[in-house]
Design a protein around this motif. Structure first.
Motif, PDB file in Angstrom:
ATOM      1  N   LEU A 145       0.837  -1.204   0.000  1.00 46.42           N
ATOM      2  CA  LEU A 145       0.000   0.000   0.000  1.00 46.42           C
ATOM      3  C   LEU A 145       0.870   1.251   0.000  1.00 46.42           C
ATOM      4  N   VAL A 146       1.946   1.201   0.798  1.00 46.18           N
ATOM      5  CA  VAL A 146       2.849   2.347   0.890  1.00 46.18           C
ATOM      6  C   VAL A 146       3.479   2.646  -0.468  1.00 46.18           C
ATOM      7  N   ILE A 147       3.945   1.615  -1.157  1.00 43.52           N
ATOM      8  CA  ILE A 147       4.598   1.814  -2.457  1.00 43.52           C
ATOM      9  C   ILE A 147       3.635   2.434  -3.467  1.00 43.52           C
ATOM     10  N   GLN A 148       2.381   1.968  -3.482  1.00 45.51           N
ATOM     11  CA  GLN A 148       1.398   2.539  -4.409  1.00 45.51           C
ATOM     12  C   GLN A 148       1.092   3.989  -4.068  1.00 45.51           C
ATOM     13  N   ALA A 149       0.938   4.266  -2.768  1.00 46.55           N
ATOM     14  CA  ALA A 149       0.615   5.632  -2.356  1.00 46.55           C
ATOM     15  C   ALA A 149       1.773   6.585  -2.630  1.00 46.55           C
ATOM     16  N   ILE A 150       3.001   6.133  -2.409  1.00 47.01           N
ATOM     17  CA  ILE A 150       4.176   6.984  -2.636  1.00 47.01           C
ATOM     18  C   ILE A 150       4.231   7.463  -4.082  1.00 47.01           C
ATOM     19  N   ALA A 179       6.104  16.033  -1.018  1.00 48.22           N
ATOM     20  CA  ALA A 179       6.531  15.207   0.110  1.00 48.22           C
ATOM     21  C   ALA A 179       7.758  14.370  -0.233  1.00 48.22           C
ATOM     22  N   ARG A 180       8.507  14.023   0.812  1.00 51.23           N
ATOM     23  CA  ARG A 180       9.671  13.145   0.682  1.00 51.23           C
ATOM     24  C   ARG A 180       9.488  11.941   1.613  1.00 51.23           C
ATOM     25  N   PHE A 181      10.327  10.924   1.411  1.00 51.99           N
ATOM     26  CA  PHE A 181      10.122   9.663   2.118  1.00 51.99           C
ATOM     27  C   PHE A 181      11.462   9.068   2.538  1.00 51.99           C
ATOM     28  N   CYS A 182      11.486   8.564   3.762  1.00 55.62           N
ATOM     29  CA  CYS A 182      12.667   7.891   4.293  1.00 55.62           C
ATOM     30  C   CYS A 182      12.211   6.540   4.839  1.00 55.62           C
ATOM     31  N   LEU A 183      12.754   5.444   4.292  1.00 56.14           N
ATOM     32  CA  LEU A 183      12.254   4.112   4.620  1.00 56.14           C
ATOM     33  C   LEU A 183      13.400   3.169   4.991  1.00 56.14           C
ATOM     34  N   ILE A 184      13.220   2.474   6.107  1.00 55.91           N
ATOM     35  CA  ILE A 184      14.193   1.500   6.596  1.00 55.91           C
ATOM     36  C   ILE A 184      13.498   0.152   6.723  1.00 55.91           C
ATOM     37  N   GLY A 185      14.085  -0.894   6.179  1.00 56.13           N
ATOM     38  CA  GLY A 185      13.472  -2.205   6.355  1.00 56.13           C
ATOM     39  C   GLY A 185      14.111  -3.264   5.481  1.00 56.13           C
ATOM     40  N   SER A 186      13.701  -4.481   5.721  1.00 54.35           N
ATOM     41  CA  SER A 186      14.113  -5.611   4.894  1.00 54.35           C
ATOM     42  C   SER A 186      12.991  -6.625   4.926  1.00 54.35           C
ATOM     43  N   GLY A 187      12.988  -7.520   3.953  1.00 54.47           N
ATOM     44  CA  GLY A 187      11.924  -8.524   3.904  1.00 54.47           C
ATOM     45  C   GLY A 187      11.889  -9.193   2.549  1.00 54.47           C
ATOM     46  N   GLN A 188      10.710  -9.205   1.940  1.00 49.27           N
ATOM     47  CA  GLN A 188      10.561  -9.884   0.659  1.00 49.27           C
ATOM     48  C   GLN A 188      11.355  -9.141  -0.424  1.00 49.27           C
ATOM     49  N   GLY A 189      12.064  -9.922  -1.231  1.00 48.55           N
ATOM     50  CA  GLY A 189      12.929  -9.358  -2.252  1.00 48.55           C
ATOM     51  C   GLY A 189      12.216  -8.439  -3.221  1.00 48.55           C
ATOM     52  N   TYR A 190      10.956  -8.769  -3.544  1.00 45.65           N
ATOM     53  CA  TYR A 190      10.210  -7.944  -4.497  1.00 45.65           C
ATOM     54  C   TYR A 190      10.062  -6.518  -3.966  1.00 45.65           C
ATOM     55  N   TYR A 191       9.682  -6.402  -2.675  1.00 48.87           N
ATOM     56  CA  TYR A 191       9.449  -5.072  -2.120  1.00 48.87           C
ATOM     57  C   TYR A 191      10.765  -4.324  -1.895  1.00 48.87           C
ATOM     58  N   GLU A 192      11.813  -5.037  -1.543  1.00 50.04           N
ATOM     59  CA  GLU A 192      13.121  -4.387  -1.452  1.00 50.04           C
ATOM     60  C   GLU A 192      13.505  -3.802  -2.814  1.00 50.04           C
ATOM     61  N   GLY A 193      13.266  -4.574  -3.879  1.00 51.02           N
ATOM     62  CA  GLY A 193      13.586  -4.111  -5.224  1.00 51.02           C
ATOM     63  C   GLY A 193      12.765  -2.904  -5.640  1.00 51.02           C
ATOM     64  N   ARG A 194      11.482  -2.909  -5.306  1.00 54.38           N
ATOM     65  CA  ARG A 194      10.615  -1.779  -5.681  1.00 54.38           C
ATOM     66  C   ARG A 194      11.077  -0.494  -4.981  1.00 54.38           C
ATOM     67  N   LEU A 195      11.472  -0.616  -3.710  1.00 54.59           N
ATOM     68  CA  LEU A 195      11.939   0.572  -2.995  1.00 54.59           C
ATOM     69  C   LEU A 195      13.258   1.074  -3.582  1.00 54.59           C
ATOM     70  N   ARG A 196      14.135   0.152  -3.938  1.00 52.59           N
ATOM     71  CA  ARG A 196      15.399   0.564  -4.556  1.00 52.59           C
ATOM     72  C   ARG A 196      15.134   1.297  -5.880  1.00 52.59           C
ATOM     73  N   GLU A 197      14.162   0.800  -6.647  1.00 54.81           N
ATOM     74  CA  GLU A 197      13.813   1.457  -7.911  1.00 54.81           C
ATOM     75  C   GLU A 197      13.330   2.881  -7.667  1.00 54.81           C
ATOM     76  N   LEU A 198      12.438   3.052  -6.698  1.00 55.70           N
ATOM     77  CA  LEU A 198      11.923   4.384  -6.401  1.00 55.70           C
ATOM     78  C   LEU A 198      13.040   5.315  -5.957  1.00 55.70           C
ATOM     79  N   ALA A 199      13.961   4.797  -5.147  1.00 54.70           N
ATOM     80  CA  ALA A 199      15.080   5.615  -4.674  1.00 54.70           C
ATOM     81  C   ALA A 199      15.991   6.011  -5.835  1.00 54.70           C
ATOM     82  N   ALA A 200      16.185   5.083  -6.781  1.00 57.35           N
ATOM     83  CA  ALA A 200      17.033   5.390  -7.940  1.00 57.35           C
ATOM     84  C   ALA A 200      16.379   6.420  -8.847  1.00 57.35           C
ATOM     85  N   GLN A 201      15.045   6.345  -8.984  1.00 55.59           N
ATOM     86  CA  GLN A 201      14.315   7.267  -9.846  1.00 55.59           C
ATOM     87  C   GLN A 201      14.153   8.642  -9.213  1.00 55.59           C
TER      88      GLN A 201
END
Length: 483
Positions: free
Chosen positions: A318-323, A332-354
């Motif tokens: 939900l967070v990734i879609q809303a962001i 707005a800006r976003f700061c996120l810390i976490g680990s877990g399922q590889g798919y969601y880690e990858g999606r956050l890395r993509e958003l950070a790169a973009q």
């Protein structure tokens, strides 16, 4: 009163989640209120590396799987920061290994987890009944989650058994194993029934705790009600309804020595409710600098934060879609810390790169950075689909960081939604949404942004949150009454 507190993890010795925090803070509070608490956990390799000096208080010969008996040492110590005695169940064959307390370094469950925690449970029984003759016997045992669930049943063999309280921290983890494992562990045949441990052709250690303990608790009042329903009961709701007479919901507390913006050593500038604006501004600047953002305009823009396991239960999807919408439609800006399922880690890395200036991501867990985030962000995202209690929303309230939460479990018990009425009465402490969808989360985030740009209103929300008392004192007193 002598209380043996048994847990599979204890912060700061070993921690995978909130259980570790509770198993550190609650025993300290119980000890402060007059109980003589002894804490027991497995002697994992990483724990032995942290506790310092230990002494051997005795040896046990404990049945494991397939009729094999393990030689087990019981070690005692007083680690720095603990006000109670700590016992370690030292069985190298089961606990001296790399990885986490439940998982191999590659992420899969240890295949002998059933044997590991059955041996742990049998050792708890021996320690509680002073089989080692160390001069201390438990009046009550406080057991936590499935890893200790066999203890109340195993105590049947003792003529003068202590009272047992079993706490469910998360019903989603039931400690389920097949029938052949039950047989291999040498568990008594009369426990194998629908009224006992049997569960869907296998057996559940968590179910054993519910059935055989004298008292059962959960970590918030709302969660105690929720787990009695099919939606949250994981097939155990009928059992829990039938045991409702011994089921209690007691809200977890937090350690105000560790999570306190007035004294937190990780912060650039400590602060109180009276100095929250300046304190958080300094923390925000330091947090942004850590991620390489030095644009002063960013200090005026809303900054959302998250510290979480990256799994669906925590609402990260939900967070990734809303962001993505927030990046398009707001500043707005976003700061996120976490680990877990590889798919969601990858999606956050993509958003950070973009969006490197607007999405800051740390994959993993960093205690110091988590403290800095709680102080440095303006709002804390915690849209869990279910949350037995939750601790981060209470940390956030302590730090003047209004949380955004879904109305469930302990989140519902601790966050007061910002409505016209609660704002007028100065009772609002955060933001709550009631439909578990990304659009509901998005609308709540937009509402929070709107109030953020009204400094007097925002300060009122921050200070109302910081006035709340989430210390362990009241909860510890309730546990003592139940013991």
């Amino acid at each position: 009163m002598n209380v043996l507190f048994a847990s599979s993890e204890v912060f700061p010795l070993i921690k995978t989640g909130g259980l570790g925090d509770v198993a550190y803070s609650l025993p300290q509070a119980l000890q402060t209120q007059g109980a003589d608490v002894h804490l027991v956990l497995p002697a994992y390799r990483s724990v032995l590396q942290k506790v310092g000096s230990t002494r051997v208080v005795g040896w046990l010969y404990i049945q494991g799987s397939h009729g094999y008996y393990h030689t087990v040492r019981i070690l005692s110590c007083e680690p720095e920061g603990f006000n109670c005695t700590v016992h370690l169940v030292d069985c190298p064959a089961l606990f001296d290994r790399a990885g986490g307390p439940y998982n191999h370094p590659d992420g899969y469950d240890w295949p002998d987890n059933a044997e590991r925690f059955t041996v742990f449970a049998r050792a708890i029984c021996e320690l509680a009944n002073d089989s080692l003759q160390i001069g201390w016997k438990a009046d009550a045992i406080h057991l936590n989650d499935w890893q200790t669930g066999l203890v109340p049943a195993l105590l049947e063999q003792y003529p003068h058994k202590p009272r047992t309280l079993f706490t469910i921290h998360n019903l989603a983890y039931i400690g389920y194993f097949p029938r052949e494992t039950f047989d291999h562990l040498g568990l008594s045949w009369h426990w194998w029934s629908a009224e006992g441990m049997e569960f869907h052709q296998g057996f559940s250690m968590l179910k054993a705790g519910i059935v055989y303990a004298d008292t059962v608790t959960t970590v918030s009042p709302t969660y105690a009600r929720e787990i009695c329903t099919p939606e949250f009961g994981y097939g155990l709701d009928g059992l829990l309804r039938s045991r409702h007479y011994k089921l209690h919901g007691i809200l977890n507390g937090i350690d105000n020595h560790v999570w306190n913006p007035q004294t937190d050593p990780y912060l650039t500038k400590n602060y109180t409710a009276d100095t929250v604006t300046k304190g958080k501004q300094a923390s925000k600047q330091a947090l942004l600098k850590y991620f390489g953002v030095t644009d002063k305009v960013a200090l005026k823009q809303p900054l959302f934060g998250l510290v979480s396991r990256l799994v669906e239960q925590k609402g990260i999807d939900l967070v990734i879609q809303a962001i993505q919408v927030m990046l398009r439609d707001t500043d707005a800006r976003f700061c996120l810390i976490g680990s877990g399922q590889g798919y969601y880690e990858g999606r956050l890395r993509e958003l950070a790169a973009q969006h490197p200036e607007r999405v800051m991501v740390y994959i993993g867990y960093n205690e110091e950075l988590a403290h800095q985030l709680e102080a440095g962000v303006d709002m804390f995202l915690m849209p869990s689909r279910f949350e037995p209690c939750g601790l981060n929303q209470m940390y956030s309230l302590n730090y003047g960081t209004p949380p955004i939460v879904y109305f469930t479990g302990g989140l519902a018990d601790t966050v007061v939604n910002s409505t016209p009425t609660t704002l007028l009465e100065q009772q609002a402490t955060g933001f709550v949404f009631y439909d578990i969808s990304w659009s509901a989360l998005l609308n709540t985030m937009l509402h929070a942004c709107d109030l953020y740009h009204h400094p007097k209103v925002w300060l009122g929300i921050q200070q109302a949150g910081m006035r709340q008392d989430f210390s362990w004192a009241k909860s510890a007193a309730r546990y003592l009454a139940l013991y």
